[in-house]
Structure formats: structure tokens, C-alpha cells
Design an enzyme around this catalytic site. Structure first.
Site, PDB file in Angstrom:
ATOM      1  N   HIS A 261       0.820  -1.210   0.000  1.00 24.73           N
ATOM      2  CA  HIS A 261       0.000   0.000   0.000  1.00 24.73           C
ATOM      3  C   HIS A 261       0.854   1.260   0.000  1.00 24.73           C
ATOM      4  O   HIS A 261       0.436   2.290  -0.532  1.00 24.73           O
ATOM      5  CB  HIS A 261      -0.912   0.013   1.220  1.00 24.73           C
ATOM      6  CG  HIS A 261      -1.656   1.297   1.382  1.00 24.73           C
ATOM      7  ND1 HIS A 261      -2.738   1.625   0.579  1.00 24.73           N
ATOM      8  CD2 HIS A 261      -1.471   2.360   2.209  1.00 24.73           C
ATOM      9  CE1 HIS A 261      -3.195   2.822   0.925  1.00 24.73           C
ATOM     10  NE2 HIS A 261      -2.451   3.280   1.906  1.00 24.73           N
ATOM     11  N   CYS A 262       2.049   1.204   0.590  1.00 22.35           N
ATOM     12  CA  CYS A 262       2.787   2.439   0.882  1.00 22.35           C
ATOM     13  C   CYS A 262       3.544   3.015  -0.311  1.00 22.35           C
ATOM     14  O   CYS A 262       3.211   4.081  -0.819  1.00 22.35           O
ATOM     15  CB  CYS A 262       3.741   2.207   2.053  1.00 22.35           C
ATOM     16  SG  CYS A 262       2.902   1.884   3.619  1.00 22.35           S
ATOM     17  N   LEU A 263       4.590   2.315  -0.761  1.00 23.37           N
ATOM     18  CA  LEU A 263       5.504   2.937  -1.722  1.00 23.37           C
ATOM     19  C   LEU A 263       4.881   3.260  -3.076  1.00 23.37           C
ATOM     20  O   LEU A 263       5.176   4.322  -3.638  1.00 23.37           O
ATOM     21  CB  LEU A 263       6.744   2.060  -1.910  1.00 23.37           C
ATOM     22  CG  LEU A 263       7.659   1.955  -0.691  1.00 23.37           C
ATOM     23  CD1 LEU A 263       8.967   1.290  -1.071  1.00 23.37           C
ATOM     24  CD2 LEU A 263       7.939   3.321  -0.081  1.00 23.37           C
ATOM     25  N   ILE A 265       1.945   4.190  -3.618  1.00 22.18           N
ATOM     26  CA  ILE A 265       0.790   5.068  -3.470  1.00 22.18           C
ATOM     27  C   ILE A 265       1.092   6.327  -2.659  1.00 22.18           C
ATOM     28  O   ILE A 265       0.782   7.445  -3.085  1.00 22.18           O
ATOM     29  CB  ILE A 265      -0.375   4.287  -2.817  1.00 22.18           C
ATOM     30  CG1 ILE A 265      -0.838   3.174  -3.776  1.00 22.18           C
ATOM     31  CG2 ILE A 265      -1.540   5.208  -2.466  1.00 22.18           C
ATOM     32  CD1 ILE A 265      -1.871   2.244  -3.190  1.00 22.18           C
ATOM     33  N   ASP A 266       1.703   6.166  -1.479  1.00 23.18           N
ATOM     34  CA  ASP A 266       1.844   7.296  -0.560  1.00 23.18           C
ATOM     35  C   ASP A 266       2.576   8.504  -1.149  1.00 23.18           C
ATOM     36  O   ASP A 266       2.126   9.639  -0.980  1.00 23.18           O
ATOM     37  CB  ASP A 266       2.546   6.850   0.725  1.00 23.18           C
ATOM     38  CG  ASP A 266       1.702   5.868   1.521  1.00 23.18           C
ATOM     39  OD1 ASP A 266       0.592   5.544   1.068  1.00 23.18           O
ATOM     40  OD2 ASP A 266       2.152   5.408   2.581  1.00 23.18           O
TER      41      ASP A 266
END
Length: 453
Positions: A261-263, A265-266
């Protein structure tokens, strides 16, 4: 806090660990999960989050202090509510619909003195500009005055056996001093160390900064790996050498792309916010996105080159992918580069097979056959591509039975490894290898050829 009642909205890889830790620390927890299948699994004591074993979930249910439900009415009378819902990107823009839905459902349940905390990753300003007005409208109460409101970014790293929810410092914030004190007090009841910051915007930016830092540096070494291959230089040995510097350098390693989810998208949340609010581009983020998004294409190019060198077309070749998750020792396949790599290879006509003991078969990419990475499967593959270095995979099995390997994780030992450990240690850790051309190794006995990014 009167009843010690906690509501955790969202029982995924962030929310379920919060709920379990809170139960262990004496909170009465209502875990709101709107997916009926997930809610039913939790009620039956079957966890779908790898960091939470069934035994821990069953113990929480037996305690009588944990209630998984899809009914917000069960959340009434809470002291603290934590929102841990997904915040995906849709066509390049943040999708905050899950936060909106949660806020509207919780708003009528907010009472004077209660605390609401957002943990979902988002852009700076979300807590004050989106969440606060929704809660105020539905409750008739003033955020930061009648009830407490704050933001605390999640720092869950699935599968990490060293850093977990409890021992990872927790950044906390509030819409005013009273809210900050309430948010801090709550997490102090769960976490070893809290790190207060002055505003919710600062806390929201902190999360994006952490992941943007990783994203940009991973893009740097990914692009470097592509150039190093063309220049005939072993990028992994260069990274090892640079990592000996005790100051001014942090180790990042290349791979087949970024996932989770993080890299992926964030950092785009930050880029989107800068462009929308300031009318300018965040060039580092956009360049990092471009590099990391195209690493699967680079992997497929390397596959094509390796097969062509052996007079084999991609079309009709049998290719075995080791790993479908986005990181080692987890079943999390969200945004995993393996999905795109499998699709690209299938588009070229390859027979794509994949092994991953962690990933749910229901998340298998289209046109891919799920198999076990046993001797026969390894021997039958024209090419094995190591995409995830799960501990469950057997290096020796791969070395004995595979004929050709593209190792995107430096999982199999190479010349630099042998030089560091010495001949005896090298024999224990894996087959002896010698350099073919730059960035390739061959197992001397079995004729295994291994190439890296």
C-alpha cells in the site's frame, strides 16, 4: 475515559493489530469490519492478517473484550475511535471515500469528551479539512473543543519480526493541546514510545516523508542497477562496498519494482497535494514513480535477453516466477510487481507458472498457473525468476535443479559473497560460483547460470 471502550474501524493489516494489542492491555474493543466475509472470519477466530495468528485472535474473543462486527450501532458509547481504512489512488487522485463513509457512520456516535483518531495514510490537511467537518456535522459537537480529534500515521510493516506495533515509536498529533494530550494518552496505553508533533498536518506529512524517502532512494538504486548492468559492473558489490561507510550513507537495494500500500501510493498523495494546492510538480516523486513503475518492464527485458542468448523465444518458453507477494515472508500481494511481470510475460506468449506459499490462490494473476517450487518444476522451467526471497524457498533446490535464473533479489550467492565468507563458508551457504560476464554467475557442477538485475 469511563468505559474503556475502543472502536477500531477497519480490521485489516493495520486495524487488527491495534485491536489485538488494545484487548491485551485491557480495552473493550469493537472491531468494525464492513466486509461481511471478513467479519465472519474474525468472529470464527480465523485471522487473515499474517501478523495476527489464529491463537491470538481466539484468545481475544474468549476474553469477551473483542467484538468483530459490521454494525456501527455496536460502536456506541466509545471513549476512543481509531479509523484505519484504506486510502487507495483512483486514476492518480486520492480516494478518501472510505474515510468519508467511516466519519459519517461514526459522527452520530461521538459524545462529549470522546477521542477520534485517523491512522489512514493521506495528504496534509485531511484531518482538519475533511474529517473534522464531517464529524462536527453529524455530531453537533466541536472538534478539538467538545471532543478530541487527532492523527497518528500507521507504521505497520507486515512480516517484520523485529519492529512491530508495540516497539515502533508512534507519531501522535491533535487539533489543539487537549486533543494532543488525549491522543498521546491513548497510545501511551499501547505503545512503548510516542512522539508528539505540533499539528495533524505535520503528522500527515511525516508519514508521506517516510515513504517518499524510501521510494526515491529505491528508485535511485533501481536505475543504477539498470545502468550498471549495461556498463558491466556488479551493482550489488558496489552497494556492499558503499554500505561499509559508517556515516552519510543508508543502504537501499534494487528489486523488480515496489509494491504494497505504501511505496506505490503514498508518495503520489504528496505529489497530488503539491500540484493541487501549489500548482507545481514534485519532480523527485514523479521521477521516482517513473523509474519504479517501469522496473517490471526492465525485468521482462532481462528475461528476453537471457532467453535470446540461448536461442529461445519468450513465446512458448516455460517461465517459473518465485514469489508473488510484494515483500518477503508475507502474503500481501497488493500492487506487487510480480502481477505486472506475469502479465507482460503472458502477453509475449510465455507459459507462466508461479510459486508462493504465502499468497492466497484467489489473488493469483490471470494466465498464471500456481505450482510448488519442487525439483521437477524447477528442472522443467526454461527460466526461473526470483522475485521474492521468501524463507520458504530452498536455495539449494534452485541451485541443483534450475538451469537458468534471473535473480532480482540477490538471493543466490555470487562471487562477492564467496570472497567475503571464504571457500568453506561459501560451500555451506550455497553452491560455488564463478563469474561469467559481468553480473552473471554459473554453478560449476550443475551448469546453472544466474544473472541479476
Amino acid at each position: 475515559m469511563s468505559s474503556n471502550k475502543l472502536v477500531v474501524v477497519g480490521q485489516g493489516y493495520v486495524g487488527l493489530p491495534v485491536a489485538m494489542r488494545a484487548v491485551a492491555m485491557g480495552w473493550h474493543v469493537v472491531g468494525v469490519e464492513v466486509d461481511p466475509d471478513r467479519a465472519a472470519r474474525l468472529a470464527a477466530g480465523r485471522s487473515y492478517v499474517e501478523d495476527i495468528p489464529d491463537l491470538e485472535l481466539a484468545a481475544a474473543l474468549r476474553s469477551g473484550r473483542y467484538e468483530p462486527t459490521g454494525d456501527y450501532a455496536r460502536a456506541g458509547g466509545f471513549d476512543v475511535a481509531v479509523i484505519t481504512v484504506p486510502t487507495p489512488l483512483r486514476e492518480g487522485a486520492p480516494d478518501l471515500s472510505y474515510i468519508v463513509d467511516s466519519a459519517r457512520s461514526l459522527a452520530s456516535l461521538v459524545t462529549a469528551g470522546a477521542t477520534v483518531i485517523l491512522e489512514s495514510t493521506t495528504y496534509p490537511g485531511t484531518t482538519e479539512e475533511l474529517l473534522a467537518p464531517l464529524l462536527a456535522e453529524g455530531s453537533g459537537l466541536r472538534p478539538g473543543v467538545d471532543f478530541h480529534l487527532g492523527y497518528s500515521p500507521e507504521r505497520i510493516d507486515p512480516g517484520n519480526r523485529t519492529w512491530n506495533l508495540v516497539n515502533t515509536p508512534k507519531v501522535v498529533s491533535g487539533t489543539g493541546p487537549a486533543s494532543l494530550a488525549a491522543v498521546t494518552a491513548f497510545y501511551d496505553s499501547l505503545i512503548e514510545r510516542t512522539v508528539p508533533v505540533a499539528s495533524t498536518r505535520t503528522a500527515e506529512l511525516t508519514k508521506l516523508l517516510e515513504n517518499t524517502f524510501r521510494h526515491v532512494n529505491i528508485a535511485l538504486v533501481n536505475e543504477l542497477a539498470m545502468f550498471a548492468h549495461e556498463l558491466g559492473v556488479d551493482v550489488w558489490e558496489a552497494i556492499d562496498a558503499a554500505s561499509t561507510k559508517p556515516f552519510g550513507y543508508l543502504r537501499f537495494t534494487p528489486g523488480p519494482g515496489v509494491g504494497g500500500h505504501c511505496l506505490p501510493i503514498d508518495p503520489s498523495y504528496l505529489s497530488w497535494r503539491v500540484r493541487r494546492s501549489l500548482g507545481r510538480s514534485f519532480r523527485f516523486v514523479e521521477l521516482a514513480n517513473d523509474v519504479n513503475d517501469h522496473m517490471p518492464d526492465h525485468v521482462v527485458r532481462r528475461v528476453t535477453e537471457m532467453l535470446n542468448a540461448r536461442h529461445l523465444p519468450v513465446a512458448g518458453s516455460r517461465i517459473l516466477l518465485l514469489g508473488l507477494a510484494y515483500k518477503r515472508n508475507t502474503g500481501d500481494a497488493r500492487e506487487a510487481p510480480a502481477t505486472r511481470i506475469a502479465g507482460l510475460l503472458a502477453d509475449l506468449g510465455a507459459e507462466v507458472r508461479a510459486a508462493d506459499p504465502h499468497v492466497d490462490p484467489a489473488r493469483l494473476p490471470a494466465r498464471v498457473t500456481l505450482v510448488e517450487a519442487g525439483a521437477a518444476e524447477l528442472a522443467a522451467a526454461d527460466l526461473v525468476v526470483v522475485l521474492v526471497d521468501h524463507d520458504a524457498f530452498d536455495r539449494d533446490e534452485v541451485a541443483r535443479h534450475a538451469r537458468l535464473v534471473l535473480d532480482t533479489r540477490r538471493w543466490l550467492p555470487g562471487p562477492a559473497d564467496a570472497r567475503r565468507s571464504g571457500p568453506a563458508d561459501a560451500r555451506r551457504s550455497g553452491p560455488a560460483v564463478v563469474r561469467i560476464p559481468a553480473q552473471a554467475t554459473r554453478h560449476e557442477d550443475a551448469g546453472l547460470a544466474v544473472e541479476s538485475l
